[in-house]
Design a protein around this motif. Structure first.
Motif, PDB file in Angstrom:
ATOM      1  N   LYS A 308     -10.527   7.652   7.934  1.00 15.25           N
ATOM      2  CA  LYS A 308      -9.892   8.951   7.710  1.00 15.25           C
ATOM      3  C   LYS A 308     -10.007   9.836   8.952  1.00 15.25           C
ATOM      4  O   LYS A 308     -11.015   9.843   9.649  1.00 15.25           O
ATOM      5  N   ASN A 309      -8.928  10.551   9.228  1.00 10.21           N
ATOM      6  CA  ASN A 309      -8.857  11.521  10.335  1.00 10.21           C
ATOM      7  C   ASN A 309      -8.950  10.888  11.717  1.00 10.21           C
ATOM      8  O   ASN A 309      -9.137  11.600  12.712  1.00 10.21           O
ATOM      9  N   HIS A 310      -8.812   9.555  11.820  1.00  8.57           N
ATOM     10  CA  HIS A 310      -8.835   8.934  13.139  1.00  8.57           C
ATOM     11  C   HIS A 310      -7.520   9.237  13.849  1.00  8.57           C
ATOM     12  O   HIS A 310      -6.438   9.072  13.279  1.00  8.57           O
ATOM     13  N   PRO A 311      -7.559   9.695  15.109  1.00 10.03           N
ATOM     14  CA  PRO A 311      -6.323  10.119  15.786  1.00 10.03           C
ATOM     15  C   PRO A 311      -5.315   9.002  16.045  1.00 10.03           C
ATOM     16  O   PRO A 311      -4.132   9.279  16.235  1.00 10.03           O
ATOM     17  N   ASP A 312      -5.746   7.751  16.038  1.00  4.94           N
ATOM     18  CA  ASP A 312      -4.834   6.642  16.314  1.00  4.94           C
ATOM     19  C   ASP A 312      -4.126   6.111  15.071  1.00  4.94           C
ATOM     20  O   ASP A 312      -3.156   5.363  15.186  1.00  4.94           O
ATOM     21  N   PHE A 313      -4.628   6.470  13.885  1.00  5.73           N
ATOM     22  CA  PHE A 313      -4.137   5.851  12.660  1.00  5.73           C
ATOM     23  C   PHE A 313      -3.837   6.884  11.579  1.00  5.73           C
ATOM     24  O   PHE A 313      -4.426   7.962  11.557  1.00  5.73           O
ATOM     25  N   THR A 314      -2.918   6.520  10.678  1.00  7.97           N
ATOM     26  CA  THR A 314      -2.587   7.356   9.535  1.00  7.97           C
ATOM     27  C   THR A 314      -2.570   6.495   8.282  1.00  7.97           C
ATOM     28  O   THR A 314      -1.906   5.449   8.251  1.00  7.97           O
ATOM     29  N   ILE A 315      -3.304   6.920   7.268  1.00  7.47           N
ATOM     30  CA  ILE A 315      -3.253   6.244   5.966  1.00  7.47           C
ATOM     31  C   ILE A 315      -2.005   6.754   5.253  1.00  7.47           C
ATOM     32  O   ILE A 315      -1.862   7.955   5.002  1.00  7.47           O
ATOM     33  N   ILE A 316      -1.071   5.851   4.957  1.00  8.21           N
ATOM     34  CA  ILE A 316       0.235   6.270   4.428  1.00  8.21           C
ATOM     35  C   ILE A 316       0.505   5.782   3.010  1.00  8.21           C
ATOM     36  O   ILE A 316       1.556   6.085   2.438  1.00  8.21           O
ATOM     37  N   GLY A 317      -0.432   5.056   2.424  1.00 11.62           N
ATOM     38  CA  GLY A 317      -0.204   4.573   1.069  1.00 11.62           C
ATOM     39  C   GLY A 317      -1.290   3.613   0.645  1.00 11.62           C
ATOM     40  O   GLY A 317      -2.369   3.541   1.235  1.00 11.62           O
ATOM     41  N   HIS A 318      -0.980   2.842  -0.390  1.00 13.42           N
ATOM     42  CA  HIS A 318      -1.951   1.872  -0.900  1.00 13.42           C
ATOM     43  C   HIS A 318      -1.235   0.747  -1.621  1.00 13.42           C
ATOM     44  O   HIS A 318      -0.064   0.871  -2.016  1.00 13.42           O
ATOM     45  N   ALA A 319      -1.948  -0.346  -1.807  1.00 16.79           N
ATOM     46  CA  ALA A 319      -1.408  -1.508  -2.508  1.00 16.79           C
ATOM     47  C   ALA A 319      -1.670  -1.389  -4.008  1.00 16.79           C
ATOM     48  O   ALA A 319      -2.681  -0.813  -4.433  1.00 16.79           O
ATOM     49  N   VAL A 320      -0.745  -1.930  -4.779  1.00 16.83           N
ATOM     50  CA  VAL A 320      -0.857  -1.947  -6.244  1.00 16.83           C
ATOM     51  C   VAL A 320      -0.575  -3.369  -6.719  1.00 16.83           C
ATOM     52  O   VAL A 320      -0.264  -4.262  -5.925  1.00 16.83           O
ATOM     53  N   ASP A 321      -0.665  -3.592  -8.023  1.00 15.58           N
ATOM     54  CA  ASP A 321      -0.322  -4.913  -8.559  1.00 15.58           C
ATOM     55  C   ASP A 321       1.144  -5.225  -8.277  1.00 15.58           C
ATOM     56  O   ASP A 321       1.998  -4.324  -8.268  1.00 15.58           O
ATOM     57  N   LYS A 322       1.432  -6.472  -8.056  1.00 19.74           N
ATOM     58  CA  LYS A 322       2.787  -6.926  -7.715  1.00 19.74           C
ATOM     59  C   LYS A 322       3.826  -6.409  -8.706  1.00 19.74           C
ATOM     60  O   LYS A 322       4.930  -5.994  -8.334  1.00 19.74           O
ATOM     61  N   GLU A 323       3.471  -6.420  -9.991  1.00 18.29           N
ATOM     62  CA  GLU A 323       4.425  -6.030 -11.047  1.00 18.29           C
ATOM     63  C   GLU A 323       4.837  -4.564 -10.946  1.00 18.29           C
ATOM     64  O   GLU A 323       5.862  -4.163 -11.499  1.00 18.29           O
ATOM     65  N   GLU A 324       4.083  -3.756 -10.240  1.00 20.35           N
ATOM     66  CA  GLU A 324       4.390  -2.323 -10.124  1.00 20.35           C
ATOM     67  C   GLU A 324       5.418  -2.036  -9.045  1.00 20.35           C
ATOM     68  O   GLU A 324       5.900  -0.909  -8.926  1.00 20.35           O
ATOM     69  N   GLY A 325       5.786  -3.043  -8.245  1.00 13.83           N
ATOM     70  CA  GLY A 325       6.875  -2.908  -7.289  1.00 13.83           C
ATOM     71  C   GLY A 325       6.519  -2.096  -6.057  1.00 13.83           C
ATOM     72  O   GLY A 325       5.369  -1.698  -5.840  1.00 13.83           O
ATOM     73  N   ASN A 326       7.552  -1.845  -5.242  1.00  8.10           N
ATOM     74  CA  ASN A 326       7.385  -1.135  -3.972  1.00  8.10           C
ATOM     75  C   ASN A 326       8.212   0.148  -3.982  1.00  8.10           C
ATOM     76  O   ASN A 326       9.448   0.090  -4.050  1.00  8.10           O
ATOM     77  N   PHE A 327       7.524   1.291  -3.904  1.00  6.70           N
ATOM     78  CA  PHE A 327       8.202   2.574  -3.995  1.00  6.70           C
ATOM     79  C   PHE A 327       7.617   3.571  -3.001  1.00  6.70           C
ATOM     80  O   PHE A 327       6.432   3.511  -2.655  1.00  6.70           O
ATOM     81  N   MET A 328       8.477   4.493  -2.570  1.00  7.64           N
ATOM     82  CA  MET A 328       8.025   5.636  -1.789  1.00  7.64           C
ATOM     83  C   MET A 328       7.904   6.836  -2.711  1.00  7.64           C
ATOM     84  O   MET A 328       8.825   7.119  -3.502  1.00  7.64           O
ATOM     85  N   VAL A 329       6.782   7.530  -2.638  1.00  3.26           N
ATOM     86  CA  VAL A 329       6.583   8.759  -3.408  1.00  3.26           C
ATOM     87  C   VAL A 329       7.182   9.900  -2.588  1.00  3.26           C
ATOM     88  O   VAL A 329       6.718  10.201  -1.486  1.00  3.26           O
ATOM     89  N   ALA A 330       8.249  10.507  -3.117  1.00  2.00           N
ATOM     90  CA  ALA A 330       9.003  11.518  -2.377  1.00  2.00           C
ATOM     91  C   ALA A 330       8.145  12.741  -2.078  1.00  2.00           C
ATOM     92  O   ALA A 330       7.261  13.121  -2.861  1.00  2.00           O
TER      93      ALA A 330
END
Length: 351
Positions: A308-330
């Motif tokens: 967290k808060n590292h200047p080189d990296f950004t946490i942009i999401g997380h993995a879920v179970d396959k059945e939950e699909g791939n979505f962007m939270v607006a």
């Protein structure tokens, strides 16, 4: 006394295939211990010791992957190497050697190829990789470049696309969308030039995104940074075809789904303002633009405090179970937007 405005150029036929290869590669010294034999014999010899060998290759074709109307040959040579080293970096491995093959039409003199190889040499020096071989041939369709990159790494350090787990955190290096917006500037100014060659291109103020397109860098530094943080990614891929496409690749290979948070996608301010100038959504430049050559990877949730808060990296999401699909939270809501692969496809063009 006066500079020759039209210097005499050397036709490739004057040197011949083997003379050309020797001419272009004679100033490439070997620097890696694993490079046992380089250019000059029937084949190169690599001695990996007790490590694993990583291999990757890319073909770049004129009119498909680059436009010589605005891409300098030296930059092209540099970028051709970088896009391959990026694939090695995406395996959490260290690039060590490259092979370069060119197919060129007779409109290219030796001096043009020297420019390409000066870019290749700059990349080799920058990333400490050895040129150990390749080939040249003629072409009836402009310039085609094929680069093969070799990496050597301890088996326990190698990271694949297929090993992410539900609840892993999704992380990206650097910022996204800049290369695509740089391409828009180049395409716009090239169109203006074709319409009126007397018009001067308006490139001032766009340096960062132009460099992201013309002279990207491979994130070979990420491996060392993560080692310093005592973090080993659980999966990894480089962003060549757009963020959405790469997330879907990780999803497919790891058999997980992902939640991407729109408000977390890192973008440079120049990328955002340039997208506004073109009436484009900057988020779409990041999702579908491609050619950023940043690294997208997952880490264990146990490593959150380290990351967290590292200047080189950004946490942009997380993995879920396959059945939950791939979505962007607006942004600013809980609305889920389905992620679709709309990035670059060499056979379809940009969708």
């Amino acid at each position: 006394m006066f500079e020759d405005k039209e210097p005499e150029l050397t036709p490739i036929s004057k040197l011949g295939e083997f003379g050309l290869i020797k001419h272009l590669t004679e100033h490439f010294p070997l620097s890696n211990e694993s490079s046992e034999l380089g250019v000059g014999d029937d084949a190169a010899i690599i001695n990996p010791g007790n490590k694993k060998v990583i291999l990757t290759t890319d073909v770049l074709a004129e009119g498909v992957h680059f436009n010589l109307g605005y891409v300098p040959l030296k930059h092209l040579g540099y970028k051709a190497v970088v896009v391959n080293l990026s694939d090695v970096a995406a395996m959490n491995a260290t690039p060590t050697q490259i092979l370069v093959s060119l197919a060129v039409s007779n409109r290219f003199p030796v001096e043009a190829l020297e420019e390409i190889y000066s870019g290749i040499q700059a990349a080799c020096t920058r990333y400490k990789v050895d040129l150990i071989g390749g080939d040249t041939t003629s072409s009836n369709a402009g310039l085609v470049m094929s680069i093969t990159a070799v990496g050597i790494e301890d088996e326990e350090n190698i990271v694949k696309r297929s090993t992410a787990q539900p609840n892993d955190l999704l992380v990206v290096s650097g910022d996204l969308g800049g290369a695509y917006m740089g391409l828009q500037i180049l395409e716009r100014e090239h169109a203006v030039f074709l319409a009126d060659p007397n018009m001067q291109p308006e490139m001032e103020g766009f340096d960062y995104i132009l460099e992201r397109q013309l002279k990207p860098e491979a994130r070979t530094d990420v491996k060392g940074i993560l080692e310093g943080l005592d973090i080993k990614p659980t999966s990894m891929i480089d962003i060549s075809d757009g963020l959405a496409s790469e997330i879907l690749h990780l999803s497919d290979q790891s058999k997980v789904g992902f939640r991407l948070y729109e408000e977390k996608i890192p973008m440079d301010n120049l990328t955002i303002t340039t997208a506004d100038e073109f009436n484009l959504n900057p988020v779409m430049a990041a999702l579908s633009g491609g050619e950023d050559y940043e690294l997208l990877f997952t880490i264990s949730p146990n490593d959150f405090e380290k990351m967290k808060n590292h200047p080189d990296f950004t946490i942009i999401g997380h993995a879920v179970d396959k059945e939950e699909g791939n979505f962007m939270v607006a942004r600013g809501s809980n609305q889920l937007v389905s992620l679709t692969a709309q990035g670059w496809d060499a056979f379809l063009g940009n969708n």
